[in-house]
Design an enzyme around this catalytic site. Structure first.
Site: not given
Lengths: 161, 74
Positions: A97-99, A126
């Site tokens: 995952y990332c932002t 996220i």
């Protein structure tokens, strides 16, 4: 008659050769190394995977990671992903995952190409995660260095992403 | 969001102070974001002149909503 018989046998041989070829090609296809299984997952599904102990990879910057991250996640920023991932077991499932899903989509493409077999992608990032976070999960007290001023203030926290 | 924020910044000049941080690059912004417990980008924190937090907006926010929150500041 003889010529006709030979022709029939030749056709049978060709037919069986064709069948054999199909079987061989099919077997080779089925036995080839498994291609990556990439699944985009919801935050709820991601939470289940985290609870199950899946390896969680946060590809954001160290600064973003420090602010808050999914519990147990390891920080592997995009610029070091290639070197770090080369030491990982491709058979181990990953949750990436990332932002917001932009960087992690690139990471997932890379990892799939490297032969990682099971990749779960929190494709909405996220920002959609509603579970616990490590660090920064509580609304903090008013920052000590934010003093009442003459006018109201709006703080914008953003990135270029 | 940037064109909206730029427009609002100009419009509210003298009435509301805009402090804009790129938290990828700005360590002060990262620290403030941590102190405010903001988890996502973009996050807008609206603070009254007495230092109390009035509101916050997380994620893409419409210009009309931004105006409403700005107008509610004291």
């Amino acid at each position: 008659m003889t010529d006709g018989r030979c022709s029939l046998d030749a056709k049978k041989i060709l037919l069986w050769a064709g069948v054999a070829l199909v079987i061989v090609v099919g077997a080779v296809f089925l036995m080839r190394p498994a291609s990556g299984d990439v699944q985009n997952v919801t935050p709820d599904r991601a939470a289940e995977l985290v609870a199950d102990g899946v390896r969680v990879v946060d590809v954001r910057t160290p600064g973003e990671y420090d602010l808050s991250h999914i519990p147990g996640a390891e920080n592997v920023p995009m610029d070091v992903l290639a070197s770090e991932a080369s030491a990982w077991d491709p058979g181990e499932p990953l949750l990436v995952y990332c932002t917001t899903g932009a960087r992690s989509a690139q990471a997932v493409t890379y990892l799939e190409a490297q032969g990682f077999e099971t990749i779960y992608h929190l494709d909405a990032g996220i920002v959609t995660w509603s579970g616990d976070l490590e660090k920064g999960s509580e609304i903090a007290e008013m920052p000590a260095d934010v003093k009442p001023g003459d006018s109201p203030v709006i703080y914008e926290f953003s990135t270029d992403w | 969001m940037k064109p909206v924020v730029d427009r609002l910044k100009q419009e509210y000049e003298g009435r509301v102070e805009f402090r804009i941080y790129d938290v990828d690059k700005d360590s002060e912004g990262q620290e403030l974001m941590r102190q405010y417990g903001a988890q996502y980008v973009p996050t807008f924190v609206f603070v009254n002149s007495d230092g109390t937090e009035a509101n916050r907006a997380v994620g893409e926010t419409s210009e009309s909503e931004m105006r409403r929150l700005l107008d509610s500041l004291q």
